[in-house]
Design a protein around this motif. Structure first.
Motif, PDB file in Angstrom:
ATOM      1  N   TYR A 149       0.877  -1.178   0.000  1.00 41.47           N
ATOM      2  CA  TYR A 149       0.000   0.000   0.000  1.00 41.47           C
ATOM      3  C   TYR A 149       0.906   1.217   0.000  1.00 41.47           C
ATOM      4  N   GLN A 150       0.998   1.884  -1.148  1.00 41.48           N
ATOM      5  CA  GLN A 150       1.950   2.972  -1.290  1.00 41.48           C
ATOM      6  C   GLN A 150       1.580   3.872  -2.461  1.00 41.48           C
ATOM      7  N   ASP A 151       2.313   4.969  -2.584  1.00 42.94           N
ATOM      8  CA  ASP A 151       2.080   5.898  -3.688  1.00 42.94           C
ATOM      9  C   ASP A 151       2.507   5.259  -5.002  1.00 42.94           C
ATOM     10  N   VAL A 152       1.631   5.335  -5.986  1.00 40.04           N
ATOM     11  CA  VAL A 152       1.898   4.803  -7.320  1.00 40.04           C
ATOM     12  C   VAL A 152       1.576   5.887  -8.334  1.00 40.04           C
ATOM     13  N   LEU A 153       2.405   5.997  -9.355  1.00 46.83           N
ATOM     14  CA  LEU A 153       2.190   6.999 -10.395  1.00 46.83           C
ATOM     15  C   LEU A 153       1.012   6.574 -11.260  1.00 46.83           C
ATOM     16  N   GLN A 154      -0.082   7.337 -11.192  1.00 43.91           N
ATOM     17  CA  GLN A 154      -1.292   7.022 -11.944  1.00 43.91           C
ATOM     18  C   GLN A 154      -1.450   8.011 -13.088  1.00 43.91           C
ATOM     19  N   LYS A 155      -1.799   7.499 -14.266  1.00 42.77           N
ATOM     20  CA  LYS A 155      -2.017   8.367 -15.418  1.00 42.77           C
ATOM     21  C   LYS A 155      -3.397   9.003 -15.349  1.00 42.77           C
ATOM     22  N   LEU A 156      -3.447  10.296 -15.630  1.00 36.37           N
ATOM     23  CA  LEU A 156      -4.716  11.010 -15.696  1.00 36.37           C
ATOM     24  C   LEU A 156      -5.137  11.063 -17.155  1.00 36.37           C
ATOM     25  N   ASN A 157      -6.005  10.148 -17.533  1.00 39.90           N
ATOM     26  CA  ASN A 157      -6.343   9.994 -18.943  1.00 39.90           C
ATOM     27  C   ASN A 157      -7.156  11.156 -19.498  1.00 39.90           C
ATOM     28  N   THR A 158      -7.730  11.949 -18.604  1.00 39.96           N
ATOM     29  CA  THR A 158      -8.523  13.082 -19.078  1.00 39.96           C
ATOM     30  C   THR A 158      -7.640  14.254 -19.474  1.00 39.96           C
ATOM     31  N   LEU A 160      -4.990  14.844 -21.689  1.00 39.98           N
ATOM     32  CA  LEU A 160      -4.184  14.440 -22.834  1.00 39.98           C
ATOM     33  C   LEU A 160      -3.459  15.641 -23.411  1.00 39.98           C
ATOM     34  N   ARG A 161      -2.141  15.545 -23.492  1.00 45.02           N
ATOM     35  CA  ARG A 161      -1.350  16.645 -24.022  1.00 45.02           C
ATOM     36  C   ARG A 161      -1.337  16.617 -25.545  1.00 45.02           C
ATOM     37  N   SER A 162      -0.848  17.714 -26.127  1.00 44.14           N
ATOM     38  CA  SER A 162      -0.821  17.819 -27.585  1.00 44.14           C
ATOM     39  C   SER A 162       0.101  16.790 -28.219  1.00 44.14           C
ATOM     40  N   ASP A 163       1.129  16.337 -27.472  1.00 42.95           N
ATOM     41  CA  ASP A 163       2.050  15.348 -28.029  1.00 42.95           C
ATOM     42  C   ASP A 163       1.574  13.917 -27.805  1.00 42.95           C
ATOM     43  N   GLY A 164       0.362  13.758 -27.256  1.00 40.78           N
ATOM     44  CA  GLY A 164      -0.191  12.420 -27.069  1.00 40.78           C
ATOM     45  C   GLY A 164       0.105  11.816 -25.714  1.00 40.78           C
ATOM     46  N   SER A 165       0.953  12.464 -24.896  1.00 46.26           N
ATOM     47  CA  SER A 165       1.281  11.934 -23.578  1.00 46.26           C
ATOM     48  C   SER A 165       0.206  12.344 -22.578  1.00 46.26           C
ATOM     49  N   THR A 166       0.265  11.753 -21.389  1.00 48.59           N
ATOM     50  CA  THR A 166      -0.730  12.052 -20.367  1.00 48.59           C
ATOM     51  C   THR A 166      -0.061  12.570 -19.107  1.00 48.59           C
ATOM     52  N   ASN A 167      -0.793  13.372 -18.352  1.00 49.58           N
ATOM     53  CA  ASN A 167      -0.305  13.824 -17.060  1.00 49.58           C
ATOM     54  C   ASN A 167      -0.378  12.676 -16.064  1.00 49.58           C
ATOM     55  N   GLN A 209      -0.693   8.605  -6.363  1.00 45.45           N
ATOM     56  CA  GLN A 209      -1.882   8.286  -5.580  1.00 45.45           C
ATOM     57  C   GLN A 209      -1.647   7.002  -4.798  1.00 45.45           C
ATOM     58  N   LYS A 210      -2.222   6.916  -3.603  1.00 46.30           N
ATOM     59  CA  LYS A 210      -2.122   5.714  -2.793  1.00 46.30           C
ATOM     60  C   LYS A 210      -2.868   4.569  -3.474  1.00 46.30           C
ATOM     61  N   LYS A 211      -2.245   3.396  -3.482  1.00 45.25           N
ATOM     62  CA  LYS A 211      -2.870   2.241  -4.117  1.00 45.25           C
ATOM     63  C   LYS A 211      -2.530   0.975  -3.343  1.00 45.25           C
ATOM     64  N   LEU A 212      -3.520   0.119  -3.170  1.00 46.20           N
ATOM     65  CA  LEU A 212      -3.323  -1.197  -2.569  1.00 46.20           C
ATOM     66  C   LEU A 212      -3.278  -2.217  -3.694  1.00 46.20           C
ATOM     67  N   PHE A 213      -2.209  -3.019  -3.746  1.00 44.56           N
ATOM     68  CA  PHE A 213      -2.098  -3.991  -4.828  1.00 44.56           C
ATOM     69  C   PHE A 213      -1.315  -5.219  -4.376  1.00 44.56           C
ATOM     70  N   ILE A 214      -1.561  -6.328  -5.059  1.00 44.49           N
ATOM     71  CA  ILE A 214      -0.861  -7.581  -4.782  1.00 44.49           C
ATOM     72  C   ILE A 214       0.518  -7.523  -5.416  1.00 44.49           C
ATOM     73  N   SER A 215       1.522  -7.997  -4.693  1.00 44.24           N
ATOM     74  CA  SER A 215       2.893  -7.963  -5.200  1.00 44.24           C
ATOM     75  C   SER A 215       3.529  -9.343  -5.081  1.00 44.24           C
ATOM     76  N   MET A 216       4.434  -9.636  -6.004  1.00 46.62           N
ATOM     77  CA  MET A 216       5.215 -10.865  -5.906  1.00 46.62           C
ATOM     78  C   MET A 216       6.334 -10.708  -4.880  1.00 46.62           C
ATOM     79  N   GLY A 217       6.588  -9.466  -4.474  1.00 50.92           N
ATOM     80  CA  GLY A 217       7.628  -9.209  -3.490  1.00 50.92           C
ATOM     81  C   GLY A 217       8.986  -8.934  -4.085  1.00 50.92           C
TER      82      GLY A 217
END
Length: 272
Positions: free
Chosen positions: A118-127, A129-136, A140-148
């Motif tokens: 449970y930690q900060d993860v870089l999340q893409k903001l799909n709304t 959209l920059r002119s070059d096609g990339s995203t901001n 954000q905090k996220k809980l996820f399963i990990s292999m360790g």
């Protein structure tokens, strides 16, 4: 020219459709198709995005239907330990790409451990959209399963450990599965592990009365040797952490001896 334009457009539509049909049921974000030049990005059609979202929703509901008392036990432990609601934990679990690891953990002779970060993860903001096609992006905090071993721990690590090779059922999950967690905020895993061992595990071991086949319990020399090795390991862990944190500082010492003239051990002994 007109037929060539139509043919090119048809190829693009076919590729988009193939991508949509090949998508899995994991959480889906709008995809971007990069052109061969790398300068432009083409957003998938709204129909394709809707289809991907529909598939993701179906998969999540199928997973939600699998949740029984075994899953609810894990969810309640995670919610209590991390400080989230059970609904938030459930949503994170059924949205996880590694959801199948939970069932593997429950199976006969299954996975020995199940790890959550449970930690900060870089999340893409799909709304955005920059002119070059990339995203901001946004942390954000996220809980996820990990292999360790595939992700760096930068927050809280929660884990479940099996105590036997038995099939985990709704009736035995609380006896066959142990839960633990430690804080590794900012990547300070040694500090988190040291706290977990010294404040949780060591006191629990030293107060344990039943040591299985060892009838003497805490009076047994084997048990005492084991507890001594645990204390020794914690001391080594603490020393390593302090070394990494630059707690050992070397100071300059003025000496009257020219050590460059010392050639062998006897010279050093005489100089000392």
């Amino acid at each position: 020219t007109e037929s060539k334009f139509r043919r090119h457009g048809g190829d693009l539509k076919t590729r988009s459709t193939e991508l949509g049909s090949a998508a899995t049921g994991s959480p889906v974000t709008p995809l971007l198709l990069a052109s061969t030049t790398g300068k432009k990005s083409i957003v998938l059609s709204s129909e394709t995005r809707k289809e991907l979202a529909k598939q993701a929703k179906v998969t999540k509901e199928e997973r939600r239907a699998q949740i029984d008392q075994r899953y609810k036990y894990l969810i309640s432990r995670l919610a209590d330990g991390i400080g989230l609601s059970e609904q938030q934990v459930e949503e994170a679990i059924i949205s996880d790409d590694k959801f199948q690891l939970i069932e593997q953990f429950f199976g006969s002779s299954g996975l020995k451990k199940l790890i959550f970060f449970y930690q900060d993860v870089l999340q893409k903001l799909n709304t955005s959209l920059r002119s070059d096609g990339s995203t901001n992006s946004l942390l954000q905090k996220k809980l996820f399963i990990s292999m360790g071993s595939t992700e760096n721990i930068m927050g809280t690590c929660a884990f479940f450990l099996r105590t036997s090779d038995k099939v985990i059922t709704a009736s035995n999950v609380s006896q066959e599965v142990n839960f633990g967690m430690f804080d590794s905020t900012n990547g300070k895993i040694l500090q988190g592990l040291e706290f977990f061992l010294s404040q949780v595990m060591a006191p629990a071991l030293k107060s344990q009365e039943n040591w299985g086949a060892v009838k003497e319990g805490l009076k047994s020399s084997q048990v005492q040797d084991f507890l001594h090795s645990v204390d020794k390991f914690m001391g080594t862990l603490s020393s390593s952490r302090q070394n990494i944190e630059d707690k050992i500082q070397l100071t300059k010492v003025d000496i009257d001896i020219d050590i460059s003239s010392l050639q062998n051990p006897s010279d050093y002994i005489a100089a000392g």
